[in-house]
Write a protein that holds these residues in place. Sequence first.
Motif, PDB file in Angstrom:
ATOM      1  N   ALA A 105      33.140  58.527  13.730  1.00 31.30           N
ATOM      2  CA  ALA A 105      32.613  58.308  15.077  1.00 31.30           C
ATOM      3  C   ALA A 105      33.131  59.369  16.041  1.00 31.30           C
ATOM      4  O   ALA A 105      32.388  59.878  16.891  1.00 31.30           O
ATOM      5  N   ARG A 106      34.410  59.711  15.909  1.00 30.08           N
ATOM      6  CA  ARG A 106      34.987  60.753  16.762  1.00 30.08           C
ATOM      7  C   ARG A 106      34.298  62.090  16.511  1.00 30.08           C
ATOM      8  O   ARG A 106      33.967  62.819  17.468  1.00 30.08           O
ATOM      9  N   ALA A 107      34.079  62.420  15.235  1.00 29.23           N
ATOM     10  CA  ALA A 107      33.395  63.674  14.913  1.00 29.23           C
ATOM     11  C   ALA A 107      31.979  63.686  15.493  1.00 29.23           C
ATOM     12  O   ALA A 107      31.527  64.703  16.029  1.00 29.23           O
ATOM     13  N   LEU A 108      31.296  62.550  15.399  1.00 32.12           N
ATOM     14  CA  LEU A 108      29.952  62.448  15.973  1.00 32.12           C
ATOM     15  C   LEU A 108      29.986  62.665  17.477  1.00 32.12           C
ATOM     16  O   LEU A 108      29.174  63.410  18.036  1.00 32.12           O
ATOM     17  N   GLY A 109      30.925  62.006  18.143  1.00 33.54           N
ATOM     18  CA  GLY A 109      31.019  62.103  19.601  1.00 33.54           C
ATOM     19  C   GLY A 109      31.358  63.496  20.078  1.00 33.54           C
ATOM     20  O   GLY A 109      30.968  63.888  21.182  1.00 33.54           O
ATOM     21  N   GLN A 110      32.076  64.236  19.255  1.00 33.60           N
ATOM     22  CA  GLN A 110      32.471  65.595  19.628  1.00 33.60           C
ATOM     23  C   GLN A 110      31.522  66.655  19.074  1.00 33.60           C
ATOM     24  O   GLN A 110      31.726  67.845  19.305  1.00 33.60           O
ATOM     25  N   GLY A 111      30.498  66.208  18.343  1.00 32.08           N
ATOM     26  CA  GLY A 111      29.528  67.148  17.793  1.00 32.08           C
ATOM     27  C   GLY A 111      30.122  68.072  16.754  1.00 32.08           C
ATOM     28  O   GLY A 111      29.768  69.253  16.679  1.00 32.08           O
ATOM     29  N   LYS A 112      31.041  67.551  15.946  1.00 28.06           N
ATOM     30  CA  LYS A 112      31.717  68.366  14.938  1.00 28.06           C
ATOM     31  C   LYS A 112      31.341  67.940  13.530  1.00 28.06           C
ATOM     32  O   LYS A 112      30.868  66.830  13.302  1.00 28.06           O
ATOM     33  N   GLY A 113      31.593  68.838  12.599  1.00 28.11           N
ATOM     34  CA  GLY A 113      31.380  68.539  11.198  1.00 28.11           C
ATOM     35  C   GLY A 113      32.676  68.103  10.542  1.00 28.11           C
ATOM     36  O   GLY A 113      33.622  67.705  11.217  1.00 28.11           O
ATOM     37  N   ILE A 114      32.712  68.198   9.232  1.00 28.96           N
ATOM     38  CA  ILE A 114      33.870  67.766   8.462  1.00 28.96           C
ATOM     39  C   ILE A 114      34.446  68.952   7.700  1.00 28.96           C
ATOM     40  O   ILE A 114      33.717  69.677   7.013  1.00 28.96           O
ATOM     41  N   GLY A 115      35.741  69.150   7.827  1.00 30.86           N
ATOM     42  CA  GLY A 115      36.398  70.225   7.112  1.00 30.86           C
ATOM     43  C   GLY A 115      36.217  70.097   5.614  1.00 30.86           C
ATOM     44  O   GLY A 115      36.317  69.009   5.055  1.00 30.86           O
ATOM     45  N   GLY A 116      35.943  71.207   4.963  1.00 28.30           N
ATOM     46  CA  GLY A 116      35.790  71.196   3.514  1.00 28.30           C
ATOM     47  C   GLY A 116      34.360  71.079   3.049  1.00 28.30           C
ATOM     48  O   GLY A 116      34.081  71.227   1.859  1.00 28.30           O
ATOM     49  N   LEU A 117      33.436  70.798   3.969  1.00 26.43           N
ATOM     50  CA  LEU A 117      32.020  70.726   3.629  1.00 26.43           C
ATOM     51  C   LEU A 117      31.262  71.840   4.343  1.00 26.43           C
ATOM     52  O   LEU A 117      31.608  72.221   5.452  1.00 26.43           O
ATOM     53  N   ALA A 118      30.198  72.305   3.705  1.00 30.59           N
ATOM     54  CA  ALA A 118      29.430  73.405   4.273  1.00 30.59           C
ATOM     55  C   ALA A 118      28.456  72.957   5.354  1.00 30.59           C
ATOM     56  O   ALA A 118      28.033  73.747   6.190  1.00 30.59           O
ATOM     57  N   GLU A 119      28.098  71.657   5.336  1.00 30.06           N
ATOM     58  CA  GLU A 119      27.089  71.185   6.276  1.00 30.06           C
ATOM     59  C   GLU A 119      27.609  71.172   7.714  1.00 30.06           C
ATOM     60  O   GLU A 119      28.788  70.964   7.960  1.00 30.06           O
ATOM     61  N   PHE A 120      26.674  71.356   8.669  1.00 35.51           N
ATOM     62  CA  PHE A 120      27.038  71.331  10.081  1.00 35.51           C
ATOM     63  C   PHE A 120      27.326  69.919  10.582  1.00 35.51           C
ATOM     64  O   PHE A 120      28.030  69.734  11.566  1.00 35.51           O
ATOM     65  N   GLU A 121      26.751  68.915   9.920  1.00 33.75           N
ATOM     66  CA  GLU A 121      26.846  67.532  10.378  1.00 33.75           C
ATOM     67  C   GLU A 121      27.662  66.678   9.415  1.00 33.75           C
ATOM     68  O   GLU A 121      27.867  67.046   8.261  1.00 33.75           O
ATOM     69  N   ILE A 122      28.098  65.517   9.896  1.00 37.21           N
ATOM     70  CA  ILE A 122      28.764  64.569   9.005  1.00 37.21           C
ATOM     71  C   ILE A 122      27.725  63.990   8.039  1.00 37.21           C
ATOM     72  O   ILE A 122      26.525  64.031   8.315  1.00 37.21           O
ATOM     73  N   PRO A 123      28.134  63.460   6.902  1.00 38.23           N
ATOM     74  CA  PRO A 123      27.178  62.901   5.943  1.00 38.23           C
ATOM     75  C   PRO A 123      26.472  61.665   6.502  1.00 38.23           C
ATOM     76  O   PRO A 123      26.927  61.060   7.479  1.00 38.23           O
ATOM     77  N   SER A 124      25.397  61.273   5.852  1.00 41.00           N
ATOM     78  CA  SER A 124      24.691  60.057   6.249  1.00 41.00           C
ATOM     79  C   SER A 124      25.301  58.824   5.595  1.00 41.00           C
ATOM     80  O   SER A 124      25.038  57.700   6.023  1.00 41.00           O
TER      81      SER A 124
END
Length: 349
Positions: free
Chosen positions: A307-326
Motif C-alpha cells: 500500500a505504501r509503494a502504491l501511495g508513493q507511486g513506486k515499484g519493488i526492488g529486485g523486479l524489472a516492472e515499474f509497478e507492484i504485482p497484481s
Amino acid sequence: MPEPTFTSRRGLLFGAAAVSAGALVTGCTSNEPSGGDEPAANNQPAADDKPGKQVTIGFAGPQADHGWLNAINDNAKKRAEKYSDVTLEITEGSNDTAQQIGQIETLINKKVDVLVILPADGKALTQVGLKAMRAGIPVVNLDRIFNTPQAYRCWVGGDNYGMGLNAGHYIGEKLKGKQGAKVVELAGLDNLELTKQRTQGFDDALKNYPNITKVARQAAEFTVESGQAKMAQLLQAQSQIDALWNHDDDQGVGALRAIEQAGRDEFIMVGGAGALSAFEAIKADNGVLKATVLYPPTMAASAIDLARALGQGKGIGGLAEFEIPSSVTCYSAVVDKENVDQYMPTGFR
C-alpha cells in the motif's frame, strides 16, 4: 525423485512465483544509470525504508475473534509504525458485513490514499471495493478475495493448497522408509473452500509416497473444543497411526489434549498456521507435535508495504516492472525444530 519444495523453506515467507516482503522494503535496484545496456526499468524508483511522500493507509479487517486475525491486526499496526511517512487509519473491525462496509465507506469519505481490506466476506464486500477503486483509491485486498479483480489493485494472501502440499511432503519424507504407513487428517470447516484446498494439497502430496495411506479424516471447526472432540474420535477409531496433519494450530491445542488423554505417542503431528503455542511445543520437542505449516499473518505487514509503494507511486526492488504485482501469494513454509527459532517472533497467540 526430485527433492520436494519444503526443503527450501528456510528464511522464506513466499514461494518462487511470488514477491518477498523483504523485496518490498529493500532498494535492490539503483535509481542511478549503471551502464548503457541496463534496461530502463532499473532506473525506476523502488520502495525502500527511506522516508518519502506521506501516505495515509486505511485498514479494515474483520473482528479479531481468532488468534490469527488478531495477529493480522498487530502485523499491520507494527509495520505502519516502522514508516515515518505512513499514517494508518484502522477500523474497529467487524464480522457484520453491513457494519464493515460502513467502516470502509467512512475511510473512502476521508479520502485515504490507499485501502487495505481483509473482508469478513469477500463476495459481500466486493461492491465497496469497487466503490473505492472507482473513487481513485487503490485497494490492497488481503487474504479473502473479492469476486472480481476490478475491486482491487493487488491481492496478497496465503496458499491453502500449498499448506496441504507441504504438510504432505514433510510427512511423506519422514515416513518414506516405512511400509504400510498410516496417516490421519484433522481438517477445518468442510463448508469452507480453504479447507477443501488444504485437503486437496495434502492428498496430492501423498500420491508421491505409495507406502502411505490416509486411513481417516475428521472435520473440526477451528476451535480448541472441536479439535479435542474430533481428535478423540480419530484416536478411538484408529488403534495405530504414523502421522497426523492438523489444519489449524488453535484446534490443535484441543487435539493435543485428546492425544495426551489417550496416552498416544506413536506418531508425529504436523500443525497449520503458525501459532506461538505450536512453535513452543516444537522447540521443546517433548511431544508428538514436530512441525507446523505456515499461513503467515505477516501477510498484513506485506500489505502495508504494498500500500505504501502504491501511495508513493513506486515499484519493488529486485523486479524489472515499474509497478507492484497484481497478486502476491505467501509461501507456506514448514517450521520444525531446525528453524523454529527463526520464526518464533512471528508466532501468534
